[in-house]
Design a protein around this motif. Sequence first.
Motif, PDB file in Angstrom:
ATOM      1  N   LEU A   1       0.850  -1.195   0.000  1.00 47.60           N
ATOM      2  CA  LEU A   1       0.000   0.000   0.000  1.00 47.60           C
ATOM      3  C   LEU A   1       0.878   1.233   0.000  1.00 47.60           C
ATOM      4  CD1 LEU A   1      -0.157   1.621   3.005  1.00 47.60           C
ATOM      5  CD2 LEU A   1      -1.166  -0.555   3.621  1.00 47.60           C
ATOM      6  N   THR A   2       0.272   2.337  -0.391  1.00 46.02           N
ATOM      7  CA  THR A   2       0.922   3.634  -0.227  1.00 46.02           C
ATOM      8  C   THR A   2      -0.066   4.559   0.459  1.00 46.02           C
ATOM      9  OG1 THR A   2       0.189   4.453  -2.386  1.00 46.02           O
ATOM     10  CG2 THR A   2       2.372   3.427  -2.298  1.00 46.02           C
ATOM     11  N   THR A   3       0.488   5.495   1.206  1.00 47.92           N
ATOM     12  CA  THR A   3      -0.338   6.542   1.792  1.00 47.92           C
ATOM     13  C   THR A   3       0.364   7.864   1.526  1.00 47.92           C
ATOM     14  OG1 THR A   3      -1.652   7.189   3.720  1.00 47.92           O
ATOM     15  CG2 THR A   3       0.640   6.532   4.134  1.00 47.92           C
ATOM     16  N   GLY A   4      -0.375   8.940   1.653  1.00 41.69           N
ATOM     17  CA  GLY A   4       0.161  10.253   1.326  1.00 41.69           C
ATOM     18  C   GLY A   4       1.029  10.851   2.408  1.00 41.69           C
ATOM     19  N   TRP A   5       1.844  11.790   1.997  1.00 34.40           N
ATOM     20  CA  TRP A   5       2.787  12.452   2.892  1.00 34.40           C
ATOM     21  C   TRP A   5       2.098  13.376   3.892  1.00 34.40           C
ATOM     22  CZ3 TRP A   5       2.130  13.074  -2.249  1.00 34.40           C
ATOM     23  CH2 TRP A   5       1.696  14.313  -2.701  1.00 34.40           C
ATOM     24  N   ARG A   6       0.836  13.691   3.681  1.00 27.77           N
ATOM     25  CA  ARG A   6       0.100  14.530   4.624  1.00 27.77           C
ATOM     26  C   ARG A   6      -0.904  13.714   5.432  1.00 27.77           C
ATOM     27  NH1 ARG A   6      -1.048  19.983   1.015  1.00 27.77           N
ATOM     28  NH2 ARG A   6       1.133  20.599   0.867  1.00 27.77           N
ATOM     29  N   GLN A   7      -0.599  12.440   5.657  1.00 24.46           N
ATOM     30  CA  GLN A   7      -1.486  11.557   6.403  1.00 24.46           C
ATOM     31  C   GLN A   7      -0.703  10.831   7.504  1.00 24.46           C
ATOM     32  OE1 GLN A   7      -3.122  10.279   2.306  1.00 24.46           O
ATOM     33  NE2 GLN A   7      -4.617   9.558   3.800  1.00 24.46           N
ATOM     34  N   PRO A   8      -0.204  11.585   8.483  1.00 25.05           N
ATOM     35  CA  PRO A   8       0.593  10.954   9.540  1.00 25.05           C
ATOM     36  C   PRO A   8      -0.193   9.938  10.361  1.00 25.05           C
ATOM     37  CG  PRO A   8       0.071  13.228  10.117  1.00 25.05           C
ATOM     38  CD  PRO A   8      -0.346  13.026   8.683  1.00 25.05           C
ATOM     39  N   GLU A   9      -1.500  10.112  10.468  1.00 24.57           N
ATOM     40  CA  GLU A   9      -2.314   9.144  11.202  1.00 24.57           C
ATOM     41  C   GLU A   9      -2.293   7.787  10.498  1.00 24.57           C
ATOM     42  OE1 GLU A   9      -4.432  13.198  11.146  1.00 24.57           O
ATOM     43  OE2 GLU A   9      -3.499  11.875   9.690  1.00 24.57           O
ATOM     44  N   ALA A  10      -2.331   7.822   9.172  1.00 20.40           N
ATOM     45  CA  ALA A  10      -2.294   6.577   8.405  1.00 20.40           C
ATOM     46  C   ALA A  10      -0.931   5.898   8.561  1.00 20.40           C
ATOM     47  CB  ALA A  10      -2.597   6.846   6.934  1.00 20.40           C
ATOM     48  N   VAL A  11       0.136   6.685   8.493  1.00 16.94           N
ATOM     49  CA  VAL A  11       1.478   6.128   8.691  1.00 16.94           C
ATOM     50  C   VAL A  11       1.553   5.435  10.048  1.00 16.94           C
ATOM     51  CG1 VAL A  11       3.922   6.708   9.011  1.00 16.94           C
ATOM     52  CG2 VAL A  11       2.632   7.734   7.115  1.00 16.94           C
ATOM     53  N   ALA A  12       1.066   6.096  11.082  1.00 19.38           N
ATOM     54  CA  ALA A  12       1.090   5.520  12.432  1.00 19.38           C
ATOM     55  C   ALA A  12       0.253   4.242  12.499  1.00 19.38           C
ATOM     56  CB  ALA A  12       0.588   6.538  13.449  1.00 19.38           C
ATOM     57  N   LEU A  13      -0.900   4.233  11.857  1.00 21.85           N
ATOM     58  CA  LEU A  13      -1.761   3.049  11.842  1.00 21.85           C
ATOM     59  C   LEU A  13      -1.038   1.861  11.209  1.00 21.85           C
ATOM     60  CD1 LEU A  13      -4.495   1.500  12.030  1.00 21.85           C
ATOM     61  CD2 LEU A  13      -5.052   2.526   9.800  1.00 21.85           C
ATOM     62  N   TYR A  14      -0.431   2.069  10.044  1.00 20.32           N
ATOM     63  CA  TYR A  14       0.220   0.958   9.352  1.00 20.32           C
ATOM     64  C   TYR A  14       1.418   0.439  10.130  1.00 20.32           C
ATOM     65  CZ  TYR A  14      -2.865   2.600   5.703  1.00 20.32           C
ATOM     66  OH  TYR A  14      -3.973   3.005   5.006  1.00 20.32           O
ATOM     67  N   LEU A  15       2.193   1.331  10.720  1.00 17.65           N
ATOM     68  CA  LEU A  15       3.330   0.883  11.531  1.00 17.65           C
ATOM     69  C   LEU A  15       2.842   0.087  12.743  1.00 17.65           C
ATOM     70  CD1 LEU A  15       5.623   4.038  11.356  1.00 17.65           C
ATOM     71  CD2 LEU A  15       6.001   1.824  10.229  1.00 17.65           C
ATOM     72  N   ALA A  16       1.791   0.576  13.402  1.00 17.70           N
ATOM     73  CA  ALA A  16       1.254  -0.113  14.583  1.00 17.70           C
ATOM     74  C   ALA A  16       0.663  -1.483  14.222  1.00 17.70           C
ATOM     75  CB  ALA A  16       0.193   0.752  15.265  1.00 17.70           C
ATOM     76  N   ALA A  17       0.212  -1.625  12.976  1.00 21.97           N
ATOM     77  CA  ALA A  17      -0.403  -2.883  12.535  1.00 21.97           C
ATOM     78  C   ALA A  17       0.619  -3.852  11.940  1.00 21.97           C
ATOM     79  CB  ALA A  17      -1.510  -2.586  11.521  1.00 21.97           C
ATOM     80  N   GLY A  18       1.906  -3.544  12.081  1.00 22.87           N
ATOM     81  CA  GLY A  18       2.932  -4.476  11.657  1.00 22.87           C
ATOM     82  C   GLY A  18       3.391  -4.346  10.223  1.00 22.87           C
ATOM     83  N   TYR A  19       3.058  -3.256   9.575  1.00 25.37           N
ATOM     84  CA  TYR A  19       3.521  -3.031   8.214  1.00 25.37           C
ATOM     85  C   TYR A  19       4.951  -2.491   8.247  1.00 25.37           C
ATOM     86  CZ  TYR A  19      -1.035  -3.981   6.277  1.00 25.37           C
ATOM     87  OH  TYR A  19      -2.184  -4.627   5.904  1.00 25.37           O
ATOM     88  N   THR A  20       5.727  -2.853   7.238  1.00 25.06           N
ATOM     89  CA  THR A  20       7.111  -2.400   7.109  1.00 25.06           C
ATOM     90  C   THR A  20       7.146  -1.206   6.172  1.00 25.06           C
ATOM     91  OG1 THR A  20       7.941  -4.648   7.414  1.00 25.06           O
ATOM     92  CG2 THR A  20       9.438  -3.067   6.372  1.00 25.06           C
ATOM     93  N   ALA A  21       7.754  -0.118   6.636  1.00 27.51           N
ATOM     94  CA  ALA A  21       7.910   1.073   5.790  1.00 27.51           C
ATOM     95  C   ALA A  21       8.965   0.779   4.725  1.00 27.51           C
ATOM     96  CB  ALA A  21       8.332   2.263   6.638  1.00 27.51           C
TER      97      ALA A  21
END
Length: 167
Positions: free
Chosen positions: A120-140
């Motif tokens: 998946l990709t998320t936008g650079w102005r969506q820090p909540e989404a970045v935090a969600l994916y990291l918390a759910a075990g996704y690798t950046a």
Amino acid sequence: MTAGQLEVRAVLQDDPLAAPLLAELAREYSTRYERPFEEQFEALTTHPGAEFAPPDGALLILLDEGTPVAGGAFRRYDGTTAELKRIWTSKDHRRRGLGRVVLAELETEAAARGYSRIFLTTGWRQPEAVALYLAAGYTALFDPTRPSEEIGPHPFEKHLTRKAHSA
């Protein structure tokens, strides 16, 4: 299927239950990225809905007492990878963990369809989404020490494991 008190419903893109997801995502994107609402809404509603339909995709909506409160979709990225798109939680229902529920339901459905990896990709102005994916075990798949605007779209991946079924 149900998730606790929530009902999870698979729908097509033109289903009325998907309308709040598409409208609110368009509003969110237009605000965060300073683009016209109409442009964002048209892009979401005219994108080929078949990509988010069986057999290769899905669009799932979480209902709370019949009201759409969250949702998301996936489509085929390649033979082993599903790409998550359109992850959404209603602004009136945030901070309830619904994003994690959506991710878990999408992962389960993707694994059931034979996918072994999520991208998946998320936008650079969506820090909540970045935090969600990291918390759910996704690798950046980007350097998190760089400024968000320099990175552009933020890619993530997660490898799925099949759950053993008991006899």
